[in-house]
Design an enzyme around this catalytic site. Sequence first.
Site, mmCIF file in Angstrom:
data_model
loop_
_atom_site.group_PDB
_atom_site.id
_atom_site.type_symbol
_atom_site.label_atom_id
_atom_site.label_comp_id
_atom_site.label_asym_id
_atom_site.label_seq_id
_atom_site.Cartn_x
_atom_site.Cartn_y
_atom_site.Cartn_z
ATOM 1 N N ASP A 115 62.469 33.550 55.035
ATOM 2 C CA ASP A 115 62.744 33.098 56.404
ATOM 3 C C ASP A 115 62.825 31.575 56.425
ATOM 4 O O ASP A 115 61.802 30.878 56.264
ATOM 5 C CB ASP A 115 61.640 33.583 57.343
ATOM 6 C CG ASP A 115 61.495 35.101 57.323
ATOM 7 O OD1 ASP A 115 62.522 35.783 57.198
ATOM 8 O OD2 ASP A 115 60.355 35.587 57.425
ATOM 9 N N SER A 162 65.532 39.027 54.732
ATOM 10 C CA SER A 162 65.549 37.583 54.924
ATOM 11 C C SER A 162 66.299 37.169 56.176
ATOM 12 O O SER A 162 67.017 37.954 56.780
ATOM 13 C CB SER A 162 66.180 36.894 53.705
ATOM 14 O OG SER A 162 65.450 37.188 52.538
ATOM 15 N N SER A 176 60.438 38.614 52.770
ATOM 16 C CA SER A 176 61.431 38.052 53.682
ATOM 17 C C SER A 176 61.535 36.540 53.486
ATOM 18 O O SER A 176 60.580 35.798 53.700
ATOM 19 C CB SER A 176 61.043 38.359 55.136
ATOM 20 O OG SER A 176 62.079 38.003 56.013
#
Length: 339
Positions: free
Chosen positions: A267, A227, A265
């Site tokens: 983001d 992340s 992830s």
Amino acid sequence: MRVDEIPLPPGAHPRGTHNAITDVAGIRVGHATIAEGDLRTGVTAIVPEQLGASRRDLPAGLCVGNGFGKLLGTTQLRELGAIETPILLTSTLSAFRVADALVAHLLGWPGYESVTTLNPVVGETNDGFLSDVRARAVGPQHVERALAESRPGPVEEGCVGAGTGTTALGFKGGIGTASRLVDVGGTSCTVGALAQSNFSGDLTVAGVRMPAEVVLGEPAAETVGNSCMIVLATDAPVDSRQLDRVARRAVFAMGRVGAAYAHGSGDYALAFSVGAGAPPADASLDPLLGAAMDAVEEALLNSVLTATTTRGFQDRLARAVPAAAVRSALRHAGVLPPA
């Protein structure tokens, strides 16, 4: 080593005095670091001095590049286009404890004696490769320390605060920051970025790929959770809709440094303004959008380039980026002149 120490130029817009998010007037940053036993974790606080009894919120925008994560406070931020607390970053399973501690702290602020609702904004990445994330070690004392130690001026980067146990692009990750000075509609403004990096991909500097396996001659460090949290601040008097656009550019900038944008992830980019006055026309935003991308790119690179080799949970190891290897690759690609 920071990007400006390589040295690489800033691009179209000059860097601020400290090349940090704190170049935006009124922004302070503080860390609380836990590095003991199986723990490599902590808290990083981004504190706008403008928030308080006389100004309860600041315009803000958000971009969710991939929502596999926990950014607490997003629904109200989306609904109202504002933040009303400092922004705290931490470890994934500690986010809820940090949010509770942030609310308790704010209820003690002068002028908040009658407050019955607050929307704490807390982001996270998973530092479980180097830290015992299940221990949920971050508590109120660490939140209080990060807030109490928040300062203007230079910002400590690398293996500190919320970046203590992160990994990124096959190397040790961490906290990074950068800033740019920009003209928006005839007004001189500053935009600053701070990043907590913990994502996979191949490190890319000035367009030159530097895969960890090649640079180190050994397997890359694993990234657990995969992340990235990016916070942008500006004193440009932009509104929440325009700040959404600024935040979107931050997630785009991850691609410049080699992000894989993996399934797992989380983001996120959050942008807020401490400016005052009428928002500029959208047609005048190009410099701000470009400067935001440049500042985020450099903040992400600084988060990795300033980090140091770290051994942690279960004797796992994440190595620092070798400065000499970066300069050598850039020289070979013609980005830097020969030694």
